[in-house]
Enzyme design. Structure first.
Site, PDB file in Angstrom:
ATOM      1  N   GLU A   1      37.135  35.167  48.449  1.00 23.91           N
ATOM      2  CA  GLU A   1      37.207  34.616  47.091  1.00 23.91           C
ATOM      3  C   GLU A   1      37.332  33.100  47.128  1.00 23.91           C
ATOM      4  O   GLU A   1      36.772  32.399  46.275  1.00 23.91           O
ATOM      5  CB  GLU A   1      38.389  35.229  46.306  1.00 23.91           C
ATOM      6  CG  GLU A   1      38.362  36.738  46.160  1.00 23.91           C
ATOM      7  CD  GLU A   1      37.295  37.257  45.183  1.00 23.91           C
ATOM      8  OE1 GLU A   1      36.510  36.453  44.652  1.00 23.91           O
ATOM      9  OE2 GLU A   1      37.252  38.480  44.978  1.00 23.91           O
TER      10      GLU A   1
ATOM     11  N   ARG B   1      34.348  31.058  45.310  1.00 24.27           N
ATOM     12  CA  ARG B   1      34.734  30.432  44.042  1.00 24.27           C
ATOM     13  C   ARG B   1      35.113  28.959  44.222  1.00 24.27           C
ATOM     14  O   ARG B   1      34.608  28.091  43.509  1.00 24.27           O
ATOM     15  CB  ARG B   1      35.911  31.185  43.414  1.00 24.27           C
ATOM     16  CG  ARG B   1      35.597  32.642  43.137  1.00 24.27           C
ATOM     17  CD  ARG B   1      36.658  33.263  42.262  1.00 24.27           C
ATOM     18  NE  ARG B   1      36.570  34.725  42.314  1.00 24.27           N
ATOM     19  CZ  ARG B   1      37.003  35.526  41.359  1.00 24.27           C
ATOM     20  NH1 ARG B   1      37.569  35.035  40.283  1.00 24.27           N
ATOM     21  NH2 ARG B   1      36.894  36.827  41.477  1.00 24.27           N
TER      22      ARG B   1
ATOM     23  N   ASP C   1      27.829  44.762  48.152  1.00 21.10           N
ATOM     24  CA  ASP C   1      26.823  44.008  47.405  1.00 21.10           C
ATOM     25  C   ASP C   1      26.298  42.710  48.021  1.00 21.10           C
ATOM     26  O   ASP C   1      25.129  42.591  48.391  1.00 21.10           O
ATOM     27  CB  ASP C   1      27.327  43.754  45.975  1.00 21.10           C
ATOM     28  CG  ASP C   1      28.766  43.231  45.899  1.00 21.10           C
ATOM     29  OD1 ASP C   1      29.323  42.872  46.947  1.00 21.10           O
ATOM     30  OD2 ASP C   1      29.330  43.180  44.792  1.00 21.10           O
TER      31      ASP C   1
ATOM     32  N   GLU D   1      27.244  40.498  36.199  1.00 15.99           N
ATOM     33  CA  GLU D   1      26.077  40.940  36.981  1.00 15.99           C
ATOM     34  C   GLU D   1      24.853  41.279  36.131  1.00 15.99           C
ATOM     35  O   GLU D   1      23.724  40.956  36.509  1.00 15.99           O
ATOM     36  CB  GLU D   1      26.445  42.128  37.881  1.00 15.99           C
ATOM     37  CG  GLU D   1      27.398  41.790  39.027  1.00 15.99           C
ATOM     38  CD  GLU D   1      28.851  41.610  38.589  1.00 15.99           C
ATOM     39  OE1 GLU D   1      29.217  42.095  37.483  1.00 15.99           O
ATOM     40  OE2 GLU D   1      29.629  40.985  39.342  1.00 15.99           O
TER      41      GLU D   1
ATOM     42  N   THR E   1      26.984  33.809  45.309  1.00 17.72           N
ATOM     43  CA  THR E   1      27.313  35.053  44.610  1.00 17.72           C
ATOM     44  C   THR E   1      28.284  34.837  43.449  1.00 17.72           C
ATOM     45  O   THR E   1      28.549  35.755  42.679  1.00 17.72           O
ATOM     46  CB  THR E   1      27.831  36.126  45.602  1.00 17.72           C
ATOM     47  OG1 THR E   1      27.855  37.384  44.943  1.00 17.72           O
ATOM     48  CG2 THR E   1      29.210  35.765  46.141  1.00 17.72           C
TER      49      THR E   1
HETATM   50  C1  DMJ Z   1      32.293  37.589  41.285  1.00 17.18           C
HETATM   51  O1  DMJ Z   1      33.447  37.070  41.819  1.00 17.18           O
HETATM   52  C2  DMJ Z   1      31.158  37.483  42.244  1.00 17.18           C
HETATM   53  O2  DMJ Z   1      29.966  37.623  41.548  1.00 17.18           O
HETATM   54  C3  DMJ Z   1      31.223  38.498  43.328  1.00 17.18           C
HETATM   55  O3  DMJ Z   1      30.132  38.449  44.204  1.00 17.18           O
HETATM   56  C4  DMJ Z   1      31.265  39.875  42.740  1.00 17.18           C
HETATM   57  N1  DMJ Z   1      32.104  40.010  41.636  1.00 17.18           N
HETATM   58  C5  DMJ Z   1      32.592  38.969  40.833  1.00 17.18           C
HETATM   59  C6  DMJ Z   1      32.266  39.126  39.372  1.00 17.18           C
HETATM   60  O4  DMJ Z   1      32.129  40.393  38.926  1.00 17.18           O
END
Ligand code: DMJ
Length: 636
Positions: free
Chosen positions: A279, A283, A410, A540, A625
């Site tokens: 994370e 982020r 994912d 998503e 992501t």
């Molecule tokens: C986000 O933190 C990112 O997109 C991550 O890859 C997957 N999930 C969350 C949002 O749903």
């Protein structure tokens, strides 16, 4: 309702505040369960989910399912209107009203489910009816009715707007209003005047979220929109850093400058907290890097390098560690998976590390990420191309046999493609691994439901688990992106990927249409039913709509985005920001947290969906992501 609310409770009491990739799956595991009344504790951290036995209701073998769960199209009306037609029909009528008669199709009995009760929001109940068909007829005639349940012994007919789930019940017949493959839009939404007006509306929503965060929690991690409190799990201004590039892209210059000042003066990259490495990378590091890419301001790169340095003890070795105390460098694994690394996590640092190397000219950052993929490439998984979600961080052996394009799996697949694009479409390892994975996904996991909805199931042991997370809804965007960039040398393969992208995206949109707003997870039993009832403002689906719009220019993707945006407004907006929902069917079940990815991802993708010719697009940038765009030509 017990099962549904059990899963709600799990999410509400998830051990860590962040609900990223794997929160849903994490909620199914170990330690937290014992704290919940009425929920048996699960002593094995990596045990299968607590909700067992649901897959039994889907009757076909995986081989047959990949051709269509029902094996028959007879239950799907051939002339069924598409979701897009229905959105159109609804939007054409100012102020709402029932869809035009031509789009209301009535179909016959095969849709009925016997000995099943649909529970949900009742429109009307207790009508007399002689037969299930008559009950269905009453539903057709009743505004807002989408489903019915007929009590055989009492000849009573119950009409429902939403179907929140199904449960066994003797002498009941339940069914949808009709048997079309697509849900009609019964709840009506205003059309936007122009894409520019829609982009403006998104800007207004973002300002509401940012304004509330700034007012109550500026520089803290996350806002509690109901109590106006703040959450500080990271101690790094998570929402602020995650929002930097959205502020920049939306043209909120003053706010961007203010946030930049905070980063330069106040961001400490060595907080004394045990944080998630994944994370923090997607982020915080991702937020700083994309702010640097867009603004070219060196302060962001300096901070990013300092943060990467404090993360580096967790990045050495073949498999990155899951947790780190950034002040002390002490590393560890997640408490809920103490002996395992998560495949999505170990495969989701490459994009950030690549850009860090391009911007700093320090090669070792890219090596950290690339080495992990080379290592995985050398450890062939039991099913070619599909990586089990848990891997032993010491031995490198795959653990259990859960395979997912949703929670836990994912973004590994996403980063294989994105690294191939970022590296000038020349690195064959990434391309090959991506193509192998997508082929295996299409062969083994892709299923068409008996309602005609395509979904990407999961695998447990040798069998399919017929569920799909909202998290999986990033996959249509990934597939469309790959097709757009011609990831396969065979154009037929690219076309196939795009077709699958469009089909699965329609299902993701349906997840919003069938309930007031999409739940976290759905099951196909074989109808699409609620799996996990929460909503966490996830991005998503709108992410995929943005990519599909960019790739195809089909206006339906924008229409869907507009409807979903309004659902966010209607169901999540509160006076001081946006709340989550513990149950999508209950507006009173608001949860006191505004996710940083609402600002980083959901609103960014929605804005870019409506903005004409945005300079941040899928040709010039690759989004990490967490929706942080990295320029594709950064290395040149
Ligand atoms: C986000 O933190 C990112 O997109 C991550 O890859 C997957 N999930 C969350 C949002 O749903």
């Amino acid at each position: 309702m017990t099962l549904v609310f059990t899963s709600v409770l799990f999410m509400a009491y998830a051990p860590e505040g962040l609900r990223g990739h794997h929160a849903h799956a994490r909620a199914s595991f170990g330690s937290t369960s014992s704290a919940l009344p009425g929920v048996a504790s699960n002593p094995t951290p990596l045990a299968p989910p607590l909700v067992a036995g649901r897959t039994g209701s889907v009757r076909r073998s995986p081989a047959i399912q990949s051709k269509g769960a029902s094996g028959s199209t007879s239950q799907v009306s051939k002339n069924a209107p598409s979701t897009s037609d229905l959105v159109d029909a609804a939007m054409k009528r100012p102020g709402g009203g029932r869809p035009a008669a031509s789009v209301v199709k009535r179909a016959e009995g095969p849709c009925f489910e016997r000995d099943t009760d649909y529970y949900g929001n009742d429109v009307e109940g207790g009508h007399d009816a002689e037969t299930p068909e008559e009950c269905q007829e009453q539903c057709v005639k009743t505004d807002k009715c989408n489903y019915f349940t007929f009590e055989v012994d009492r000849n009573m007919c119950w009409l429902k707007n939403t179907k929140l789930g199904r449960r066994p019940g003797k002498q009941l017949v339940s069914g949808p209003r009709n048997c079309s493959a697509r849900m009609e839009l019964r709840d009506l939404y205003e059309h936007y005047e122009s894409p520019a007006a829609a982009a403006d509306a998104v800007l207004g929503a973002f300002k509401h979220a940012w304004g509330s965060y700034s007012q109550y929690c500026f520089g803290q991690d996350e806002l509690r929109p109901l109590s106006r409190g703040c959450i500080n799990e990271f101690g790094m201004g998570l929402t602020l850093v995650d929002s930097l590039d959205t502020l920049y892209i939306l043209g909120l210059d003053e706010e961007f400058e203010k946030a930049k000042l905070w980063v330069s003066k106040n961001l400490r990259v060595k907080p004394h907290k045990q944080v998630s490495v994944f994370e923090t990378i997607i982020r915080v590091l991702g937020g700083l890097l994309s702010a640097h890419g867009l603004s070219q301001d060196k302060i962001f790169l300096d901070k990013a390098l300092a943060l990467a340095n404090s993360l580096s003890p967790a990045l050495t070795g073949n498999i990155p560690k899951s947790k780190i105390n950034l002040a002390t460098g002490q590393i560890g694994q997640h408490g809920w998976a103490p002996n395992a690394a998560i495949i999505a996590e170990v495969g989701s640092l490459q994009v950030e590390m690549w850009y860090l190397t391009q911007a700093s000219r320090e090669q070792h950052w890219n090596d950290y990420g690339e080495h992990v993929i080379q290592y995985l490439d050398g450890r062939k998984p039991p099913i070619h191309g599909l990586y089990p979600t848990f891997i032993n961080p010491h031995s490198g052996s795959y653990m259990q046999s859960h395979i997912s394009f949703g929670a836990l799996g994912d973004s590994l697949y996403e980063y294989l493609l994105k690294m191939w694009i970022l590296k000038g479409k020349k690195d064959d390892m990434y391309r090959r691994m991506y193509l192998e994975s997508i082929q295996a996904m299409m062969d083994k996991l892709l299923v068409k439901s008996n309602e005609g909805l395509w979904y990407i199931a999961e695998m447990r042991g040798n069998g399919l688990d017929h569920k799909m997370d909202h998290l999986t809804c990033f996959a249509p965007g990934m597939l469309a992106l790959g097709a757009h960039h011609k990831v396969s040398k065979d154009d037929e393969v690219n076309k196939k990927h795009l077709k699958v992208a469009e089909d699965v995206a329609e299902t993701c949109v349906q997840m919003y249409m069938r309930w007031p707003i999409s739940p976290e997870m759905v099951r196909f039993t074989p109808y699409m039913t609620m799996g996990t009832a929460t909503n966490f403002q996830r991005p998503e689906t709108v992410e995929s709509l943005f990519v599909l719009w960019q790739v195809t220019k089909d206006p339906k993707w924008r229409k869907y985005g507009w409807v979903i945006f309004q659902k966010f407004e209607r169901h999540l907006r509160v006076e001081h920001g946006y709340a989550s929902l513990n149950h999508v069917g209950d507006p009173g079940s608001k949860a006191d947290k505004m996710e940083s990815f609402l600002l980083a991802e959901s609103y960014k993708y929605l804005y870019l969906l409506f903005k004409e010719n945005p300079s941040v697009n899928i040709d010039s940038y690759v989004f990490n992501t967490e929706a942080h765009p990295m320029p594709v030509n950064a290395g040149q």
